[in-house]
Design an enzyme around this catalytic site. Sequence first.
Site, PDB file in Angstrom:
ATOM      1  N   HIS A  31      34.542  31.375   0.824  1.00  0.00           N
ATOM      2  CA  HIS A  31      33.794  30.387   0.866  1.00  0.00           C
ATOM      3  C   HIS A  31      32.972  29.772  -0.150  1.00  0.00           C
ATOM      4  CE1 HIS A  31      32.564  32.807   4.932  1.00  0.00           C
ATOM      5  NE2 HIS A  31      33.588  32.435   4.405  1.00  0.00           N
ATOM      6  N   GLU A  66      30.723  29.819  -0.954  1.00  0.00           N
ATOM      7  CA  GLU A  66      29.645  30.387  -2.181  1.00  0.00           C
ATOM      8  C   GLU A  66      30.415  31.560  -3.476  1.00  0.00           C
ATOM      9  OE1 GLU A  66      29.531  29.522   0.855  1.00  0.00           O
ATOM     10  OE2 GLU A  66      27.719  31.038   2.048  1.00  0.00           O
ATOM     11  N   CYS A 101      26.691  32.994   4.685  1.00  0.00           N
ATOM     12  CA  CYS A 101      26.433  34.388   6.051  1.00  0.00           C
ATOM     13  C   CYS A 101      26.410  35.863   5.458  1.00  0.00           C
ATOM     14  CB  CYS A 101      28.121  34.618   5.892  1.00  0.00           C
ATOM     15  SG  CYS A 101      29.228  34.994   5.075  1.00  0.00           S
ATOM     16  N   CYS A 146      28.314  36.390   2.308  1.00  0.00           N
ATOM     17  CA  CYS A 146      27.659  35.049   0.996  1.00  0.00           C
ATOM     18  C   CYS A 146      26.603  35.915   0.210  1.00  0.00           C
ATOM     19  CB  CYS A 146      27.652  33.538   1.209  1.00  0.00           C
ATOM     20  SG  CYS A 146      29.358  33.755   1.349  1.00  0.00           S
TER      21      CYS A 146
END
Length: 147
Positions: free
Chosen positions: A56, A58, A86, A89
Amino acid sequence: MIDIYTDEYFMKEALKEAQKAYDEDEVPIGAIIVSNKRIIARAHNMTEALNDATAHAEMLAITAAENFLSSKYLNDCSLYVTLEPCVMCAGASYWSRLAKVVYGASDQRYGFKKAGNKLFHPKTEIISGIMEQETGELLRSFFLKKR
């Protein structure tokens, strides 16, 4: 003197990363990490390119910032991300001790808010809705294209 380094300024930079993801046919989420009004890390979703569910924006930005600072802690840093993080993260931001997390669009389906704010470090400031319209529109456009 006007300070140009606002949350909107940095969110525009995260949005540039999201556009890169869009162009690469990845879910268009972008992230940057800022320290002392300076961008020290940039990333966008790369889950398809890396065949990695944890890639991801992040996560990649946190790793890049920690490498840049040679530290596992980002106490004086801010994360700007185009979509509500999410749970994974949010947890990573907890362990890296980010000072501030700023996000654009909310994620009703997978966002951390479903699990509550306790996922973030108690000292982390959380700001939502910055450029929500623009960040959300890029995501809507991507998923419309996929259907």
